[in-house]
Design a protein around this motif. Structure first.
Motif, PDB file in Angstrom:
ATOM      1  N   GLY A 152       0.817  -1.215   0.000  1.00  0.00           N
ATOM      2  CA  GLY A 152       0.000   0.000   0.000  1.00  0.00           C
ATOM      3  C   GLY A 152       0.848   1.260   0.000  1.00  0.00           C
ATOM      4  N   ARG A 153       0.598   2.140   0.968  1.00  0.00           N
ATOM      5  CA  ARG A 153       1.316   3.422   0.983  1.00  0.00           C
ATOM      6  C   ARG A 153       2.810   3.251   1.243  1.00  0.00           C
ATOM      7  NH1 ARG A 153      -3.094   7.163   4.178  1.00  0.00           N
ATOM      8  NH2 ARG A 153      -4.832   6.525   2.859  1.00  0.00           N
ATOM      9  N   THR A 154       3.148   2.207   1.967  1.00  0.00           N
ATOM     10  CA  THR A 154       4.578   1.949   2.192  1.00  0.00           C
ATOM     11  C   THR A 154       5.289   1.706   0.861  1.00  0.00           C
ATOM     12  OG1 THR A 154       3.833   0.805   4.174  1.00  0.00           O
ATOM     13  CG2 THR A 154       6.157   0.637   3.650  1.00  0.00           C
ATOM     14  N   LEU A 155       4.565   1.090  -0.067  1.00  0.00           N
ATOM     15  CA  LEU A 155       5.134   0.833  -1.395  1.00  0.00           C
ATOM     16  C   LEU A 155       5.453   2.158  -2.086  1.00  0.00           C
ATOM     17  CD1 LEU A 155       5.719  -1.325  -3.597  1.00  0.00           C
ATOM     18  CD2 LEU A 155       3.362  -1.016  -4.357  1.00  0.00           C
ATOM     19  N   ALA A 156       4.530   3.109  -1.990  1.00  0.00           N
ATOM     20  CA  ALA A 156       4.778   4.416  -2.602  1.00  0.00           C
ATOM     21  C   ALA A 156       6.012   5.065  -1.966  1.00  0.00           C
ATOM     22  CB  ALA A 156       3.550   5.318  -2.426  1.00  0.00           C
ATOM     23  N   ALA A 157       6.157   4.904  -0.657  1.00  0.00           N
ATOM     24  CA  ALA A 157       7.294   5.520   0.037  1.00  0.00           C
ATOM     25  C   ALA A 157       8.619   4.911  -0.418  1.00  0.00           C
ATOM     26  CB  ALA A 157       7.116   5.368   1.547  1.00  0.00           C
ATOM     27  N   VAL A 158       8.674   3.595  -0.580  1.00  0.00           N
ATOM     28  CA  VAL A 158       9.957   2.978  -0.940  1.00  0.00           C
ATOM     29  C   VAL A 158      10.287   3.238  -2.414  1.00  0.00           C
ATOM     30  CG1 VAL A 158       9.232   0.616  -1.517  1.00  0.00           C
ATOM     31  CG2 VAL A 158      11.457   1.017  -0.467  1.00  0.00           C
ATOM     32  N   ILE A 159       9.270   3.408  -3.232  1.00  0.00           N
ATOM     33  CA  ILE A 159       9.540   3.790  -4.634  1.00  0.00           C
ATOM     34  C   ILE A 159      10.175   5.184  -4.668  1.00  0.00           C
ATOM     35  CG2 ILE A 159       8.458   4.379  -6.842  1.00  0.00           C
ATOM     36  CD1 ILE A 159       6.455   2.099  -6.326  1.00  0.00           C
ATOM     37  N   LEU A 160       9.729   6.041  -3.773  1.00  0.00           N
ATOM     38  CA  LEU A 160      10.353   7.378  -3.697  1.00  0.00           C
ATOM     39  C   LEU A 160      11.833   7.243  -3.314  1.00  0.00           C
ATOM     40  CD1 LEU A 160      10.190  10.481  -3.676  1.00  0.00           C
ATOM     41  CD2 LEU A 160       9.610  10.326  -1.248  1.00  0.00           C
ATOM     42  N   LEU A 161      12.118   6.355  -2.356  1.00  0.00           N
ATOM     43  CA  LEU A 161      13.525   6.182  -1.962  1.00  0.00           C
ATOM     44  C   LEU A 161      14.371   5.671  -3.128  1.00  0.00           C
ATOM     45  CD1 LEU A 161      12.670   6.769   0.934  1.00  0.00           C
ATOM     46  CD2 LEU A 161      14.240   4.958   1.630  1.00  0.00           C
ATOM     47  N   SER A 162      13.814   4.760  -3.907  1.00  0.00           N
ATOM     48  CA  SER A 162      14.535   4.257  -5.078  1.00  0.00           C
ATOM     49  C   SER A 162      14.902   5.423  -5.990  1.00  0.00           C
ATOM     50  CB  SER A 162      13.662   3.234  -5.810  1.00  0.00           C
ATOM     51  OG  SER A 162      14.081   3.077  -7.135  1.00  0.00           O
ATOM     52  N   ALA A 163      13.946   6.346  -6.175  1.00  0.00           N
ATOM     53  CA  ALA A 163      14.208   7.505  -7.046  1.00  0.00           C
ATOM     54  C   ALA A 163      15.229   8.437  -6.405  1.00  0.00           C
ATOM     55  CB  ALA A 163      12.897   8.237  -7.322  1.00  0.00           C
ATOM     56  N   LEU A 164      15.086   8.703  -5.112  1.00  0.00           N
ATOM     57  CA  LEU A 164      15.985   9.661  -4.451  1.00  0.00           C
ATOM     58  C   LEU A 164      17.428   9.170  -4.443  1.00  0.00           C
ATOM     59  CD1 LEU A 164      13.828  10.798  -1.392  1.00  0.00           C
ATOM     60  CD2 LEU A 164      14.265  12.022  -3.532  1.00  0.00           C
ATOM     61  N   TYR A 165      17.596   7.862  -4.207  1.00  0.00           N
ATOM     62  CA  TYR A 165      18.952   7.309  -4.159  1.00  0.00           C
ATOM     63  C   TYR A 165      19.402   6.819  -5.536  1.00  0.00           C
ATOM     64  CZ  TYR A 165      19.111   7.783   0.866  1.00  0.00           C
ATOM     65  OH  TYR A 165      19.140   8.300   2.132  1.00  0.00           O
ATOM     66  N   ASP A 166      18.506   6.911  -6.504  1.00  0.00           N
ATOM     67  CA  ASP A 166      18.799   6.517  -7.870  1.00  0.00           C
ATOM     68  C   ASP A 166      19.403   5.113  -7.922  1.00  0.00           C
ATOM     69  OD1 ASP A 166      18.963   6.780 -10.615  1.00  0.00           O
ATOM     70  OD2 ASP A 166      20.998   7.598 -10.541  1.00  0.00           O
ATOM     71  N   ARG A 167      18.700   4.182  -7.285  1.00  0.00           N
ATOM     72  CA  ARG A 167      19.201   2.807  -7.303  1.00  0.00           C
ATOM     73  C   ARG A 167      18.025   1.832  -7.413  1.00  0.00           C
ATOM     74  NH1 ARG A 167      22.534   1.499  -2.144  1.00  0.00           N
ATOM     75  NH2 ARG A 167      22.402  -0.545  -3.113  1.00  0.00           N
ATOM     76  N   PRO A 168      18.273   0.655  -8.017  1.00  0.00           N
ATOM     77  CA  PRO A 168      17.183  -0.296  -8.227  1.00  0.00           C
ATOM     78  C   PRO A 168      16.636  -0.852  -6.909  1.00  0.00           C
ATOM     79  CG  PRO A 168      19.132  -0.895  -9.523  1.00  0.00           C
ATOM     80  CD  PRO A 168      19.555   0.174  -8.574  1.00  0.00           C
ATOM     81  N   VAL A 169      15.345  -1.052  -6.862  1.00  0.00           N
ATOM     82  CA  VAL A 169      14.712  -1.745  -5.740  1.00  0.00           C
ATOM     83  C   VAL A 169      13.752  -2.778  -6.322  1.00  0.00           C
ATOM     84  CG1 VAL A 169      13.176  -1.525  -3.742  1.00  0.00           C
ATOM     85  CG2 VAL A 169      14.887   0.237  -4.183  1.00  0.00           C
ATOM     86  N   HIS A 170      13.820  -3.982  -5.769  1.00  0.00           N
ATOM     87  CA  HIS A 170      12.909  -5.044  -6.192  1.00  0.00           C
ATOM     88  C   HIS A 170      11.791  -5.151  -5.156  1.00  0.00           C
ATOM     89  CE1 HIS A 170      11.662  -8.734  -8.183  1.00  0.00           C
ATOM     90  NE2 HIS A 170      11.587  -9.300  -6.986  1.00  0.00           N
TER      91      HIS A 170
END
Ligand code: DOR
Ligand code: ZN
Length: 366
Positions: A152-170
């Motif tokens: 849910g919303r946690t997913l949106a938050a971790v996608i933001l971190l992937s963008a901020l750190y510019d690194r892949p997240v699975h």
């Protein structure tokens, strides 16, 4: 025999009259093998036997064991058990904890990747403090995988971190319509995320199982959620079982632990879907071989393949499985397509329902 090379580069052969198909060994990037700490549910012996019986020649094991794999001593202990007992190839994840962002760094190259539990699941490895998310993203070596359990919303938050750190997240076990749509939108913007979906979220809904046997995280969802996963198949990078064995005594007791075994039912369920025209073999191979290999930077397994009888009809029954938990949420389901043989690095390791590889045959691919 003809050799057919699909565009994804995975050769497989169709034998005379399609009576047998040869495919690459499957890769499951998400299994729970329970050792150390809960070997009455599973261990490296029974869990990797279940993997081979399901057509998987390589599995990545999650760190929410007891104790969890959050330090070098526990990693050594797990890898020692795996070295003596594993029957298929493997790697072991490290768990993101409250005190270990920096101490995990020297262990990273020996691991499958970093697992971050951002929502509640089985075990204590949950990171509530978002400051810790930042610390782990900052410390974990670039180039080594990060897997997040985020709903849910946690997913949106971790996608933001992937963008901020510019690194892949699975993103592990995506289960709901809103989540797959969020991932679709993020991928359209070029974000470096990949995701997996489990067979149970693709084939079951909250109406199919009740009580403790139906408990799993993420929870089984609605028919609309399930249908949205199928409708967005192109957004799904991997099929991962989230094989999470618990005994029936535990599932039927008060406070049942969440989780389903899945290693031995995934391939027959997907082959049945191929037979029904809901998937192509190419769809299956992309999500069970090519994509996990690329996302997790896994080596090819030379002289390794599985053989499947695509026309064989049979009934899924827990009594014929190797997982120690001895049940399946798919009991009694009719499957079309059956695994007949597995060869791992030139050695026959499974044939006609029998495990042939001794313990210790499996290699740590890291
Ligand atoms: O249902 C689940 N069980 N979900 C998880 O994420 C963990 C797993 C387990 O370890 O039992
Ligand atoms: Zn899991």
């Amino acid at each position: 025999m003809w050799a057919i090379f699909y565009p994804i580069g995975e050769p497989f052969r169709l034998s005379f009259f399609l009576s047998m198909i040869t495919l690459p060994g499957l890769i499951d990037p998400h299994v729970h093998l329970r050792e150390p700490g809960a070997t009455h549910k599973e261990d490296w012996d029974s869990g990797t036997a279940a993997a081979l019986a399901g057509g998987f020649t390589l599995v990545l094991a999650m760190p929410n064991t007891q104790p969890p794999v959050t330090d070098g001593d526990t990693l050594d202990q797990v890898l020692d058990a795996a070295r003596h007992k594993a029957r298929c190839d493997y790697a072991q994840y490290l768990g993101a904890g409250q005190h270990n962002p920096d101490t995990l760094v020297p262990l990273a190259s020996r691991s499958a990747g970093l697992k971050m539990y951002l929502d509640q699941t089985y075990g204590d490895l949950r990171l509530d403090d978002m400051g810790l998310w930042l610390a782990h993203f900052a410390a974990w070596p670039r180039g080594m995988p990060i897997v997040a359990h985020a709903e849910g919303r946690t997913l949106a938050a971790v996608i933001l971190l992937s963008a901020l750190y510019d690194r892949p997240v699975h993103l592990a076990h995506i289960s709901r319509r809103e989540e797959i749509l969020l991932i679709r939108a993020a991928k359209q913007r070029g974000m470096k995320i990949t995701c997996e979906v489990t067979p149970h979220h693709l084939f079951l809904t909250q109406d199919d199982l009740s009580g403790g046997r139906g408990e799993v995280r993420p929870r089984l969802a609605t028919a609309a959620d399930r249908d949205a996963l199928w409708a967005n198949l192109e957004v799904i990078d991997c099929f991962a079982t989230d094989h999470a064995p618990h005994t029936l005594a535990e599932k039927d007791a008060p406070n049942p632990p969440p989780g389903f075994p899945g290693l031995e039912t995934a391939l027959p369920l997907f082959l049945t879907a191929v037979c029904d025209g809901r998937l192509t073999l190419e769809d299956l191979l992309r999500r069970m071989v090519t994509n996990p290999r690329r996302i997790f930077n896994l080596p090819e397994q030379p002289e390794s393949w599985i053989e499947v009888m695509p026309d064989e009809s049979w009934e899924i029954r827990a009594e014929n499985t190797f997982t120690r938990c001895a049940w399946t949420p798919f009991e009694g389901w009719q499957a079309r397509g059956r695994l007949s043989r597995v060869v791992l690095r030139g050695r026959e390791v499974f044939r006609q329902g029998q495990i042939l590889s001794p313990m210790g045959t499996g290699k740590n691919i890291r």
